[in-house]
Design an enzyme around this catalytic site. Structure first.
Site, PDB file in Angstrom:
ATOM      1  N   SER A   1       0.795  -1.240   0.000  1.00  0.00           N
ATOM      2  CA  SER A   1       0.000   0.000   0.000  1.00  0.00           C
ATOM      3  C   SER A   1       0.821   1.280   0.000  1.00  0.00           C
ATOM      4  O   SER A   1       0.256   2.357  -0.186  1.00  0.00           O
ATOM      5  CB  SER A   1      -0.913   0.028   1.224  1.00  0.00           C
ATOM      6  OG  SER A   1      -2.061  -0.701   0.943  1.00  0.00           O
TER       7      SER A   1
ATOM      8  N   LYS B   1       0.414   3.551  -2.797  1.00  0.00           N
ATOM      9  CA  LYS B   1      -0.776   4.415  -2.910  1.00  0.00           C
ATOM     10  C   LYS B   1      -0.407   5.894  -2.786  1.00  0.00           C
ATOM     11  O   LYS B   1      -1.127   6.762  -3.282  1.00  0.00           O
ATOM     12  CB  LYS B   1      -1.815   4.005  -1.857  1.00  0.00           C
ATOM     13  CG  LYS B   1      -2.367   2.597  -2.136  1.00  0.00           C
ATOM     14  CD  LYS B   1      -3.234   2.043  -1.014  1.00  0.00           C
ATOM     15  CE  LYS B   1      -3.656   0.604  -1.344  1.00  0.00           C
ATOM     16  NZ  LYS B   1      -4.363  -0.053  -0.241  1.00  0.00           N
TER      17      LYS B   1
ATOM     18  N   TYR C   1      -3.876  -2.469 -10.178  1.00  0.00           N
ATOM     19  CA  TYR C   1      -3.696  -2.249  -8.728  1.00  0.00           C
ATOM     20  C   TYR C   1      -2.770  -3.315  -8.109  1.00  0.00           C
ATOM     21  O   TYR C   1      -1.815  -2.982  -7.401  1.00  0.00           O
ATOM     22  CB  TYR C   1      -5.081  -2.261  -8.069  1.00  0.00           C
ATOM     23  CG  TYR C   1      -5.070  -2.288  -6.566  1.00  0.00           C
ATOM     24  CD1 TYR C   1      -4.867  -1.127  -5.833  1.00  0.00           C
ATOM     25  CD2 TYR C   1      -5.279  -3.477  -5.872  1.00  0.00           C
ATOM     26  CE1 TYR C   1      -4.862  -1.150  -4.441  1.00  0.00           C
ATOM     27  CE2 TYR C   1      -5.273  -3.514  -4.488  1.00  0.00           C
ATOM     28  CZ  TYR C   1      -5.067  -2.349  -3.776  1.00  0.00           C
ATOM     29  OH  TYR C   1      -5.063  -2.385  -2.404  1.00  0.00           O
TER      30      TYR C   1
ATOM     31  N   TYR D   1      -4.592   3.328   8.210  1.00  0.00           N
ATOM     32  CA  TYR D   1      -5.922   2.718   8.342  1.00  0.00           C
ATOM     33  C   TYR D   1      -6.546   3.098   9.682  1.00  0.00           C
ATOM     34  O   TYR D   1      -6.453   4.240  10.104  1.00  0.00           O
ATOM     35  CB  TYR D   1      -5.837   1.186   8.169  1.00  0.00           C
ATOM     36  CG  TYR D   1      -5.098   0.797   6.923  1.00  0.00           C
ATOM     37  CD1 TYR D   1      -5.534   1.258   5.687  1.00  0.00           C
ATOM     38  CD2 TYR D   1      -3.950   0.013   6.956  1.00  0.00           C
ATOM     39  CE1 TYR D   1      -4.865   0.921   4.525  1.00  0.00           C
ATOM     40  CE2 TYR D   1      -3.275  -0.332   5.802  1.00  0.00           C
ATOM     41  CZ  TYR D   1      -3.736   0.128   4.593  1.00  0.00           C
ATOM     42  OH  TYR D   1      -3.079  -0.194   3.464  1.00  0.00           O
TER      43      TYR D   1
ATOM     44  N   VAL E   1       1.080  -3.784   3.845  1.00  0.00           N
ATOM     45  CA  VAL E   1       1.019  -5.080   4.525  1.00  0.00           C
ATOM     46  C   VAL E   1       2.275  -5.924   4.318  1.00  0.00           C
ATOM     47  O   VAL E   1       2.419  -6.967   4.936  1.00  0.00           O
ATOM     48  CB  VAL E   1      -0.222  -5.937   4.146  1.00  0.00           C
ATOM     49  CG1 VAL E   1      -1.499  -5.359   4.714  1.00  0.00           C
ATOM     50  CG2 VAL E   1      -0.325  -6.172   2.666  1.00  0.00           C
TER      51      VAL E   1
HETATM   52  N1  GLU Z   1      -2.285  -5.165  -2.050  1.00  0.00           N
HETATM   53  C1  GLU Z   1      -2.804  -5.116  -0.719  1.00  0.00           C
HETATM   54  C2  GLU Z   1      -4.303  -5.354  -0.766  1.00  0.00           C
HETATM   55  O1  GLU Z   1      -4.935  -4.875  -1.626  1.00  0.00           O
HETATM   56  C3  GLU Z   1      -2.496  -3.792  -0.119  1.00  0.00           C
HETATM   57  C4  GLU Z   1      -2.945  -3.668   1.284  1.00  0.00           C
HETATM   58  C5  GLU Z   1      -1.943  -2.999   2.172  1.00  0.00           C
HETATM   59  O2  GLU Z   1      -0.755  -2.955   1.892  1.00  0.00           O
HETATM   60  O3  GLU Z   1      -2.353  -2.507   3.229  1.00  0.00           O
HETATM   61  O4  GLU Z   1      -4.878  -6.020   0.046  1.00  0.00           O
END
Ligand code: GLU
Length: 303
Positions: free
Chosen positions: A64, A67, A191, A239, A257
């Site tokens: 993530s 992002k 994505y 989050y 993650v």
């Molecule tokens: N590719 C992961 C997902 O979509 C990213 C989530 C993350 O890194 O928090 O679940």
């Protein structure tokens, strides 16, 4: 002010002496096999110097954290139009929450939860083929990092495609609410691939330099956009653990993650930390502890 290199060495020693490394993400099989007992931290200071300790040459899945880069690109392409499709509020929910998206009629709370990042990815795609959009994302990240040796791990992307049932559910919800211009499959393919970019902490800290806003560091977006990206990272980058991160660490940050965190001390430093075991919010456990200690010792909290 304490010596930064000595502080980083101590953080590395403390991490390795710790009994609890947290739990690796298990919902992406490729990440489930990673040894949680690893730690690396890299810091680029405003003078451009790199300070680091630990496993700083091991590439990891940044997930993530990309992002932040896709948001920077999207704001460059779509400008404030993006905010008609995605909000700017902390979600207070898990990164992959479905219930909130349904309650709020398909408009994700922010671009850093999965649903919001899927919309952002759709905006980066526009009418292009996924490989063109991915080429732009990789180009942006490589330019930011000053390194051509940054790649997408196809096996991780495939692993997420095979097991990303929640992300498919989110994308179909978005499509049902007319908040995708491309098919869910096309958007998620893009994505999953940008989430599967791998970097070392050294590369990630270098890639974060453009968010520091200091003379002599690369300038990829306007000062106004730098402030706004940092604001999003502070309020939404962890989050439903974003408030706790602001309370304990006190600087903008974005986690993934894969166990990485990119954190910014405005005008002062870009920090990348990696330790694959996660806490209950899905953020790196030892990485968060190390950042809390680092900002305390260096007096780097923005508050
Ligand atoms: N590719 C992961 C997902 O979509 C990213 C989530 C993350 O890194 O928090 O679940």
């Amino acid at each position: 002010m304490p010596d930064l290199d000595s502080v980083l060495q101590k953080l590395d020693r403390d991490a390795r002496a710790a009994a609890d490394w947290g739990q690796v993400a298990s919902y992406i099989p490729q990440l489930a096999g990673v040894d949680p007992a690893q730690f690396a931290i890299s810091v680029v200071t405003a003078d451009g110097r790199l300070h680091q300790a630990g496993d700083t040459h091991v590439p990891f899945s940044v997930q993530s954290i990309t992002k932040v880069f896709t948001l920077a690109i999207t704001l460059g392409r779509a400008g404030d139009q993006l905010w008609t499709r995605v909000g700017r509020e902390p979600s207070g929910r898990a990164f992959n929450s479905i219930v909130q998206l349904e309650q709020e009629n398909g408009r994700p709370r922010n671009p850093f939860i999965n649903a919001g990042a899927i919309v952002t990815t759709d905006a980066v795609l526009g009418r292009r083929a996924p490989r063109e959009a991915l080429a732009e994302i990789i180009r942006f990240v490589r330019t930011a990092a000053g390194s051509e040796d940054i790649h997408i791990n196809e096996t991780v992307a495939a692993s997420e495609t095979d097991f990303g049932h929640r992300n498919f559910a989110l994308a179909h919800f978005l499509a049902a609410h007319d908040n995708l211009t491309n098919s869910p499959e096309k958007v998620l393919g893009t994505y999953f691939h940008h989430c599967a970019i791998e970097m070392t902490t050294a590369q990630l800290a270098m890639a974060g330099r453009f968010l520091v806003h200091a003379p002599g560091l690369p300038r990829l977006v306007s000062p106004r956009r730098i402030r706004r990206l940092n604001a999003m990272m502070l309020t939404c980058g962890h989050y439903d653990g974003s408030g706790d991160f602001a309370y304990r660490v006190g600087i903008p940050g974005k986690s993934g993650v894969g166990g990485g965190i990119l954190a910014i001390v405005p005008h002062t430093a870009a920090i990348a930390v990696w330790s694959p075991g996660l806490n209950r919010y899905g953020n790196s456990h030892r990485g968060t502890e190390a950042l809390a200690e680092l900002t305390t010792r260096m007096d780097w909290s923005i508050f």
